[in-house]
Design a protein around this motif. Structure first.
Motif, short mmCIF file in Angstrom:
data_model
loop_
_atom_site.label_atom_id
_atom_site.label_comp_id
_atom_site.label_asym_id
_atom_site.label_seq_id
_atom_site.Cartn_x
_atom_site.Cartn_y
_atom_site.Cartn_z
N ALA A 1 2.26 -7.05 3.35
CA ALA A 1 3.58 -6.75 2.31
C ALA A 1 4.88 -5.72 2.58
O ALA A 1 5.68 -6.70 2.32
CB ALA A 1 2.40 -6.47 1.36
N ALA A 2 4.18 -4.99 4.05
CA ALA A 2 5.60 -4.22 3.68
C ALA A 2 6.42 -4.97 5.16
O ALA A 2 7.72 -4.86 5.22
CB ALA A 2 4.89 -2.66 4.67
N PRO B 1 0.55 -1.08 -0.05
CA PRO B 1 -0.54 0.00 -0.24
C PRO B 1 0.72 1.51 -0.90
O PRO B 1 1.94 1.17 0.03
CB PRO B 1 -0.78 0.12 1.01
N LEU B 2 0.22 1.79 -0.37
CA LEU B 2 0.85 3.57 0.16
C LEU B 2 1.50 3.43 0.91
O LEU B 2 1.02 3.50 2.17
CB LEU B 2 -0.01 4.73 -0.46
N TYR B 3 2.66 3.93 1.07
CA TYR B 3 3.49 4.89 2.64
C TYR B 3 2.22 5.31 3.46
O TYR B 3 2.29 6.60 3.01
CB TYR B 3 4.64 4.41 2.78
N ASN B 4 1.89 5.05 4.65
CA ASN B 4 1.41 5.96 5.27
C ASN B 4 2.62 6.04 6.69
O ASN B 4 2.52 4.58 7.74
CB ASN B 4 0.34 4.85 5.81
N PRO B 5 3.23 6.68 7.08
CA PRO B 5 3.58 7.06 9.21
C PRO B 5 3.41 6.29 9.94
O PRO B 5 3.42 5.79 10.92
CB PRO B 5 4.31 8.68 9.13
N ASP B 6 1.55 7.02 9.64
CA ASP B 6 0.61 6.37 11.17
C ASP B 6 0.97 4.67 10.95
O ASP B 6 0.92 3.73 12.19
CB ASP B 6 -0.88 6.55 10.79
N THR C 1 6.74 2.61 -7.83
CA THR C 1 6.57 1.18 -7.54
C THR C 1 7.99 1.13 -6.34
O THR C 1 7.59 0.65 -4.80
CB THR C 1 6.98 0.53 -8.29
N ILE C 2 9.45 2.42 -6.65
CA ILE C 2 10.13 1.62 -6.63
C ILE C 2 10.63 3.09 -4.70
O ILE C 2 10.63 2.73 -3.57
CB ILE C 2 11.23 1.43 -6.72
N LYS C 3 9.87 3.96 -5.37
CA LYS C 3 10.24 4.58 -4.36
C LYS C 3 9.09 4.90 -3.00
O LYS C 3 9.29 4.82 -1.67
CB LYS C 3 9.14 6.26 -4.78
N ASN C 4 8.26 3.97 -3.43
CA ASN C 4 7.55 3.41 -1.86
C ASN C 4 7.05 2.31 -1.42
O ASN C 4 7.67 2.43 -0.12
CB ASN C 4 4.99 3.16 -3.21
N ALA C 5 8.28 1.58 -1.92
CA ALA C 5 8.77 0.57 -1.21
C ALA C 5 9.89 0.96 -1.27
O ALA C 5 10.06 0.82 0.66
CB ALA C 5 9.80 -0.19 -2.43
N LEU C 6 10.55 2.04 -0.89
CA LEU C 6 11.90 2.83 -0.26
C LEU C 6 11.41 3.35 1.18
O LEU C 6 11.35 2.69 2.35
CB LEU C 6 12.88 3.15 -1.07
N ASP C 7 10.22 4.03 0.66
CA ASP C 7 9.77 4.49 1.59
C ASP C 7 9.57 3.79 3.06
O ASP C 7 9.64 3.96 3.68
CB ASP C 7 8.38 5.13 1.36
N TRP C 8 8.80 2.43 2.95
CA TRP C 8 8.26 1.75 3.98
C TRP C 8 9.54 1.16 4.46
O TRP C 8 9.53 0.42 5.32
CB TRP C 8 7.60 0.56 3.08
N LEU C 9 10.57 1.18 3.87
CA LEU C 9 11.99 1.53 4.53
C LEU C 9 12.89 2.26 5.53
O LEU C 9 13.71 1.96 5.86
CB LEU C 9 13.11 0.15 3.51
N VAL C 10 12.43 3.67 4.75
CA VAL C 10 12.95 4.50 5.47
C VAL C 10 13.45 4.72 6.96
O VAL C 10 14.60 4.82 7.20
CB VAL C 10 12.85 6.13 5.44
N GLY C 11 12.78 4.23 7.73
CA GLY C 11 12.08 4.59 9.58
C GLY C 11 13.15 2.33 9.58
O GLY C 11 13.41 2.47 11.09
N PHE C 12 12.68 2.04 9.01
CA PHE C 12 13.27 0.25 9.36
C PHE C 12 15.44 0.52 9.73
O PHE C 12 16.14 0.25 8.78
CB PHE C 12 13.36 -0.74 7.98
N GLU C 13 15.30 -0.15 10.41
CA GLU C 13 16.69 -0.08 11.32
C GLU C 13 17.54 -1.18 10.61
O GLU C 13 18.86 -1.54 10.24
CB GLU C 13 16.95 -0.50 12.59
N GLY C 14 17.05 -2.48 9.81
CA GLY C 14 17.40 -3.01 9.34
C GLY C 14 17.96 -2.74 7.49
O GLY C 14 19.18 -3.64 7.05
#
Length: 373
Positions: free
Chosen positions: A56-57, A43-48, A84-97
């Motif tokens: 999926a995220a 889904p579109l990245y949602n900070p909430d 597609t790729i920007k949304n995937a990276l948005d889900w990884l921005v705050g991910f420590e891994g």
């Protein structure tokens, strides 16, 4: 070694996806290239939802965490990266891994330089470890090629094989480095490692010699009730004794001194019988070109313990048979802090036995490819 491949195009006939599939076909048996096929389900990245991401995220994050490196190929839309790729990276921005994850960007066409530059900027901002030497633009003959077409082009195959070689070097560097506790450049370590390499036909024979020396000639501290307490690889070699953790530091150092990637693994075992409490057990993993990562246990054999070096068959000192016990995930380049604390803050072998190290497995964060940071 596991490489996670992300295509920025959802098109079935995407040339970027074809490039990634070609890399997968060219990869040696010791390297798995896994093409993540569910970017379209994100889904579109949602900070909430950052702390409770949708399925999926979360799956994407899990795959990123378990990968040694990422390989990204994405087209250019309107002088920018695809949604597609920007949304995937948005889900990884705050991910420590994702932090410090080795990443390679493949550009399937020279005309896509705007997206290529934008993608690199985004990845750098996200604290990725961008492998510049492997991030190349491919001189593809047309925009309508399949992986079969690409495999038939010697120039393309050579370039992509070079990409795989660069990724392997980058990922393996931490497992070849000399450090405070795995001091593989200590003169005594270097000399002993060179002796084991004499007359050997290949890396497997060297690794076996190193393993058998540490297993058989270095006394297990508690088996022999022998002080002094050791931690650094060079200390273990000098004094000829160490707990399983310290012996694993020496074996890693000897292997690294011979240019063979080596890391540390841990098991969480019951101390007495099949009931809690628990302690850590230290062992090694060595990277052999023919097999990939292979776990070995040089703690020392005794009655009921018979660890061997017989790749690809794994024969450890303590197979996990109790459901309460477990293999901690991943391969570490450096010792766990709990292990270092036990071996440096206690004064004697007896004190360590009374304070054997342990960790909460729920708080042991996985890093690349089964590799641990």
């Amino acid at each position: 070694m596991k490489i996670l491949a992300l295509s920025g195009s959802l098109r079935a006939a995407s040339i970027n996806s074809a490039v990634l599939r070609t890399v997968r076909l060219l990869a040696p048996v010791s390297m798995e290239v896994y093409l993540f096929a569910r970017l379209g389900d994100l889904p579109l990245y949602n900070p909430d939802l950052e702390n409770a991401p949708p399925a999926a995220a979360q799956l994407l994050r899990n795959e990123v965490a378990s990968a040694d490196a990422l390989l990204i190929a994405s087209p250019e839309y309107a002088h920018g990266v695809t949604g597609t790729i920007k949304n995937a990276l948005d889900w990884l921005v705050g991910f420590e891994g994702f932090v410090n994850k080795p990443v390679v960007v493949l550009n399937a066409t020279p005309r896509a330089h705007h997206a290529d530059a934008a993608l690199r900027e985004t990845l750098t901002t996200m604290s990725a470890n961008l492998i510049e030497a492997a991030s190349i633009t491919l001189p593809l003959p047309s925009a309508n090629v399949t992986e079969e077409n690409l495999l038939a082009l010697p120039e393309i195959s050579a370039l992509l094989n070079g990409v795989l070689a660069q990724i392997q070097r980058e990922v393996m560097n931490p497992y070849l480095d000399s450090s405070h506790y795995i001091d593989s450049q200590h003169p005594l370590i270097v000399a002993k490692a060179a002796k084991f390499a004499e007359g050997c036909a290949d890396e497997e024979e060297i690794a076996k010699r190193c393993f058998e020396f540490v297993r058989d000639q270095i006394k297990h501290s508690w088996d022999y009730q022998q002080n002094p307490l050791t931690c650094k690889a060079s200390e273990v070699l000098i004094h000829g004794t160490g707990y399983c953790y310290a012996k694993s530091h020496l074996l890693a150092a000897l292997l690294r001194a011979n240019g063979i990637p080596a890391g540390l693994c841990y098991q969480r075992l019951t101390i007495d019988g099949d009931q809690p409490s628990f302690c850590l057990h230290g062992l090694n993993a060595v990277y052999l070109q023919q097999y990939g990562w292979y776990r070995i246990d040089a703690r020392g054999n005794k009655r009921g313990v018979n660890a061997e070096f017989c790749p690809p068959l794994e024969k450890l000192a303590f197979p996990i048979v109790n459901p309460l016990e477990q293999d901690l995930p991943g391969i570490r380049a450096e010792p766990l802090p709990a292990v270092v604390k036990a071996l440096t803050e206690n004064q004697t072998v007896e004190q360590v036995y009374d304070n054997l190290p342990d960790v909460d497995p729920q708080n042991t964060v996985a890093a690349p490819g089964g590799i641990m940071s």
